[in-house]
Scaffold this motif. Structure first.
Motif, PDB file in Angstrom:
ATOM      1  N   ASN A  26       4.479   7.755  -4.641  1.00 52.05           N
ATOM      2  CA  ASN A  26       3.092   7.665  -4.189  1.00 52.05           C
ATOM      3  C   ASN A  26       2.202   8.705  -4.867  1.00 52.05           C
ATOM      4  O   ASN A  26       1.035   8.446  -5.156  1.00 52.05           O
ATOM      5  CB  ASN A  26       3.000   7.806  -2.670  1.00 52.05           C
ATOM      6  CG  ASN A  26       3.166   6.483  -1.940  1.00 52.05           C
ATOM      7  OD1 ASN A  26       2.872   5.417  -2.478  1.00 52.05           O
ATOM      8  ND2 ASN A  26       3.646   6.546  -0.705  1.00 52.05           N
ATOM      9  N   GLY A  27       2.750   9.881  -5.130  1.00 54.14           N
ATOM     10  CA  GLY A  27       1.968  10.900  -5.814  1.00 54.14           C
ATOM     11  C   GLY A  27       1.598  10.486  -7.225  1.00 54.14           C
ATOM     12  O   GLY A  27       0.459  10.669  -7.671  1.00 54.14           O
ATOM     13  N   GLU A  28       2.553   9.903  -7.921  1.00 54.34           N
ATOM     14  CA  GLU A  28       2.305   9.423  -9.281  1.00 54.34           C
ATOM     15  C   GLU A  28       1.286   8.280  -9.273  1.00 54.34           C
ATOM     16  O   GLU A  28       0.425   8.190 -10.162  1.00 54.34           O
ATOM     17  CB  GLU A  28       3.623   8.962  -9.898  1.00 54.34           C
ATOM     18  CG  GLU A  28       3.567   8.749 -11.396  1.00 54.34           C
ATOM     19  CD  GLU A  28       4.932   8.434 -11.977  1.00 54.34           C
ATOM     20  OE1 GLU A  28       4.974   7.795 -13.042  1.00 54.34           O
ATOM     21  OE2 GLU A  28       5.953   8.821 -11.363  1.00 54.34           O
ATOM     22  N   ARG A  29       1.346   7.421  -8.272  1.00 53.82           N
ATOM     23  CA  ARG A  29       0.381   6.331  -8.149  1.00 53.82           C
ATOM     24  C   ARG A  29      -1.031   6.890  -7.942  1.00 53.82           C
ATOM     25  O   ARG A  29      -2.008   6.373  -8.495  1.00 53.82           O
ATOM     26  CB  ARG A  29       0.750   5.421  -6.973  1.00 53.82           C
ATOM     27  CG  ARG A  29       2.095   4.731  -7.115  1.00 53.82           C
ATOM     28  CD  ARG A  29       2.524   4.079  -5.814  1.00 53.82           C
ATOM     29  NE  ARG A  29       1.887   2.788  -5.623  1.00 53.82           N
ATOM     30  CZ  ARG A  29       1.713   2.222  -4.439  1.00 53.82           C
ATOM     31  NH1 ARG A  29       2.084   2.861  -3.336  1.00 53.82           N
ATOM     32  NH2 ARG A  29       1.159   1.030  -4.352  1.00 53.82           N
ATOM     33  N   ALA A  30      -1.141   7.955  -7.142  1.00 57.48           N
ATOM     34  CA  ALA A  30      -2.448   8.575  -6.905  1.00 57.48           C
ATOM     35  C   ALA A  30      -3.008   9.181  -8.190  1.00 57.48           C
ATOM     36  O   ALA A  30      -4.220   9.131  -8.441  1.00 57.48           O
ATOM     37  CB  ALA A  30      -2.331   9.650  -5.817  1.00 57.48           C
ATOM     38  N   ILE A  31      -2.137   9.745  -9.013  1.00 52.71           N
ATOM     39  CA  ILE A  31      -2.566  10.314 -10.290  1.00 52.71           C
ATOM     40  C   ILE A  31      -3.080   9.222 -11.217  1.00 52.71           C
ATOM     41  O   ILE A  31      -4.131   9.369 -11.850  1.00 52.71           O
ATOM     42  CB  ILE A  31      -1.406  11.095 -10.933  1.00 52.71           C
ATOM     43  CG1 ILE A  31      -1.145  12.383 -10.133  1.00 52.71           C
ATOM     44  CG2 ILE A  31      -1.703  11.419 -12.397  1.00 52.71           C
ATOM     45  CD1 ILE A  31       0.142  13.081 -10.507  1.00 52.71           C
ATOM     46  N   PHE A  32      -2.356   8.119 -11.300  1.00 52.57           N
ATOM     47  CA  PHE A  32      -2.811   7.000 -12.133  1.00 52.57           C
ATOM     48  C   PHE A  32      -4.157   6.480 -11.637  1.00 52.57           C
ATOM     49  O   PHE A  32      -5.068   6.217 -12.434  1.00 52.57           O
ATOM     50  CB  PHE A  32      -1.784   5.873 -12.107  1.00 52.57           C
ATOM     51  CG  PHE A  32      -2.190   4.678 -12.941  1.00 52.57           C
ATOM     52  CD1 PHE A  32      -1.896   4.622 -14.293  1.00 52.57           C
ATOM     53  CD2 PHE A  32      -2.892   3.611 -12.374  1.00 52.57           C
ATOM     54  CE1 PHE A  32      -2.283   3.529 -15.071  1.00 52.57           C
ATOM     55  CE2 PHE A  32      -3.281   2.521 -13.136  1.00 52.57           C
ATOM     56  CZ  PHE A  32      -2.982   2.474 -14.478  1.00 52.57           C
ATOM     57  N   HIS A  81       4.350  10.815   5.402  1.00 56.30           N
ATOM     58  CA  HIS A  81       5.345  11.641   6.088  1.00 56.30           C
ATOM     59  C   HIS A  81       6.428  12.160   5.156  1.00 56.30           C
ATOM     60  O   HIS A  81       7.100  13.140   5.471  1.00 56.30           O
ATOM     61  CB  HIS A  81       5.966  10.836   7.234  1.00 56.30           C
ATOM     62  CG  HIS A  81       4.951  10.393   8.247  1.00 56.30           C
ATOM     63  ND1 HIS A  81       4.345  11.269   9.114  1.00 56.30           N
ATOM     64  CD2 HIS A  81       4.406   9.163   8.492  1.00 56.30           C
ATOM     65  CE1 HIS A  81       3.486  10.602   9.886  1.00 56.30           C
ATOM     66  NE2 HIS A  81       3.497   9.329   9.515  1.00 56.30           N
ATOM     67  N   GLY A  82       6.574  11.528   4.006  1.00 57.01           N
ATOM     68  CA  GLY A  82       7.546  11.995   3.040  1.00 57.01           C
ATOM     69  C   GLY A  82       6.883  12.849   1.968  1.00 57.01           C
ATOM     70  O   GLY A  82       5.693  13.134   2.013  1.00 57.01           O
ATOM     71  N   MET A 117       0.838  -1.189   0.000  1.00 56.05           N
ATOM     72  CA  MET A 117       0.000   0.000   0.000  1.00 56.05           C
ATOM     73  C   MET A 117       0.884   1.254   0.000  1.00 56.05           C
ATOM     74  O   MET A 117       1.646   1.455  -0.935  1.00 56.05           O
ATOM     75  CB  MET A 117      -0.989  -0.086   1.146  1.00 56.05           C
ATOM     76  CG  MET A 117      -1.928  -1.300   0.979  1.00 56.05           C
ATOM     77  SD  MET A 117      -2.947  -1.732   2.396  1.00 56.05           S
ATOM     78  CE  MET A 117      -4.067  -0.347   2.451  1.00 56.05           C
ATOM     79  N   ALA A 118       0.804   2.095   1.006  1.00 59.51           N
ATOM     80  CA  ALA A 118       1.595   3.327   0.999  1.00 59.51           C
ATOM     81  C   ALA A 118       3.077   3.070   1.252  1.00 59.51           C
ATOM     82  O   ALA A 118       3.927   3.838   0.822  1.00 59.51           O
ATOM     83  CB  ALA A 118       1.058   4.307   2.040  1.00 59.51           C
ATOM     84  N   VAL A 119       3.386   1.962   1.971  1.00 57.84           N
ATOM     85  CA  VAL A 119       4.772   1.681   2.331  1.00 57.84           C
ATOM     86  C   VAL A 119       5.165   0.284   1.876  1.00 57.84           C
ATOM     87  O   VAL A 119       4.323  -0.592   1.672  1.00 57.84           O
ATOM     88  CB  VAL A 119       4.990   1.813   3.860  1.00 57.84           C
ATOM     89  CG1 VAL A 119       4.669   3.218   4.333  1.00 57.84           C
ATOM     90  CG2 VAL A 119       4.139   0.795   4.625  1.00 57.84           C
ATOM     91  N   ASP A 120       6.474   0.066   1.738  1.00 60.48           N
ATOM     92  CA  ASP A 120       6.978  -1.233   1.292  1.00 60.48           C
ATOM     93  C   ASP A 120       7.162  -2.186   2.471  1.00 60.48           C
ATOM     94  O   ASP A 120       6.784  -1.877   3.613  1.00 60.48           O
ATOM     95  CB  ASP A 120       8.267  -1.070   0.498  1.00 60.48           C
ATOM     96  CG  ASP A 120       9.418  -0.488   1.330  1.00 60.48           C
ATOM     97  OD1 ASP A 120       9.366  -0.537   2.586  1.00 60.48           O
ATOM     98  OD2 ASP A 120      10.388   0.018   0.722  1.00 60.48           O
ATOM     99  N   GLU A 121       7.767  -3.330   2.209  1.00 55.92           N
ATOM    100  CA  GLU A 121       7.947  -4.361   3.233  1.00 55.92           C
ATOM    101  C   GLU A 121       8.783  -3.879   4.411  1.00 55.92           C
ATOM    102  O   GLU A 121       8.675  -4.415   5.515  1.00 55.92           O
ATOM    103  CB  GLU A 121       8.614  -5.599   2.615  1.00 55.92           C
ATOM    104  CG  GLU A 121       7.769  -6.310   1.563  1.00 55.92           C
ATOM    105  CD  GLU A 121       7.929  -5.719   0.167  1.00 55.92           C
ATOM    106  OE1 GLU A 121       8.517  -4.615   0.061  1.00 55.92           O
ATOM    107  OE2 GLU A 121       7.476  -6.350  -0.796  1.00 55.92           O
ATOM    108  N   ASN A 122       9.598  -2.858   4.208  1.00 50.24           N
ATOM    109  CA  ASN A 122      10.449  -2.329   5.279  1.00 50.24           C
ATOM    110  C   ASN A 122       9.858  -1.096   5.957  1.00 50.24           C
ATOM    111  O   ASN A 122      10.511  -0.456   6.785  1.00 50.24           O
ATOM    112  CB  ASN A 122      11.831  -1.982   4.708  1.00 50.24           C
ATOM    113  CG  ASN A 122      12.527  -3.209   4.144  1.00 50.24           C
ATOM    114  OD1 ASN A 122      12.545  -4.261   4.766  1.00 50.24           O
ATOM    115  ND2 ASN A 122      13.093  -3.069   2.942  1.00 50.24           N
TER     116      ASN A 122
END
Length: 272
Positions: A116-122, A180-181, A104-109
């Motif tokens: 994330n911004g580009e994903r929201a646009i798509f 947060h980023g 989702m918003a964060v990876d396995e770590n």
């Protein structure tokens, strides 16, 4: 005539773990549908969604469109499933690079994805193009979660002449969850589409943070829901100062009347 409400959700349980957001993503559409409204529901096909368990399948007639983001083609895949024991059908926006291979918003770590911004646009463009294909014109679009935050902008500036959205009003729910980023260096050029230019982001500063993303959503919405227990008070104040109607999310047994009344209030704003 029954209202048509399009729910665009970042999270819906049982497809993702239960949270403040996924609970409301599941509950509100069902309650509004049971109250006589015609609904459609969308969410991202996050990589942690079990397609077999959720019984997702691709909708070929809606899939395989290419969305150009920052001069790169990205294939849009549409999948669908029905939430067990309900009449709610969920459309999933999928793409191998943005969703299938990601969480989702964060990876396995626990690190936020740098695009994330580009994903929201798509996601935003995928939803709106699919609704057009469905030949379905919503009266209300209810956006829940940061993943939906560029949708109000696109409705008001990129899709304003589309018959499906000509008379649509937008409600945005704000939640406790925050990024947060930054949204990634590619966010500004990626947002360009039709009448939306990079300059639309100038008022929000160069380091486009989560707070600025939510202010962008507020600026192009017609009503705001304080849906989280710890929503940034700066955002609620910003919405109120912009003259938007704001409500706080009620307990489940009061959702129906509260939301139906709020939708009516927002829709009445068309003639003000």
């Amino acid at each position: 005539m029954a209202k048509k409400v399009l729910f665009i959700n970042q999270e819906i349980t049982p497809y993702v773990p239960k949270s403040e957001m996924s609970h409301l993503g599941r509950v509100i559409p069902q309650i509004i549908q049971e109250n006589g409204c015609e609904i459609r529901t969308f969410m991202p096909k996050w990589g942690n969604i079990n397609e077999r368990r959720g019984q997702l399948h691709e909708v070929i007639r809606l899939s395989r469109m290419m969305l150009i983001i920052d001069e790169t083609d990205h294939p849009l895949i549409i999948k669908v499933a029905s939430i067990p024991s309900t009449r709610i059908q969920v459309y999933f926006i999928d793409n191998e690079d943005y969703f299938t291979k990601r969480l989702m918003a964060v990876d396995e770590n626990g690190n936020e994805y740098d695009d994330n911004g580009e994903r929201a646009i798509f996601f935003a463009r995928g939803v709106l193009e699919t609704v057009k294909k469905l030949r379905w014109a919503p009266d209300i679009i209810h956006c829940q979660g940061w993943m939906c935050s560029v949708i109000p902008l696109y409705i008001k500036q990129a899709y304003q002449d589309e018959p499906a959205f000509a008379n649509t009003k937008i409600v945005t729910s704000l939640f406790s969850e925050e990024l947060h980023g930054s949204l990634g260096a590619n966010f500004r050029p990626s947002i360009v589409f039709r009448d939306v230019k990079e300059e639309v982001l100038d008022k929000y500063g160069d380091d486009f943070s989560f707070t600025e993303l939510e202010k962008l959503a507020i600026d192009y919405s017609d009503g705001i829901v304080n849906a989280g227990k710890t929503v940034n008070p700066e955002l609620i104040k910003y919405a109120e100062e912009n003259g938007l109607p704001v409500i706080s999310n009620p307990e489940d047994d009061a959702i129906c009347q509260t939301y139906m009344d709020f939708y009516d209030k927002v829709l009445e704003g068309k003639s003000e």
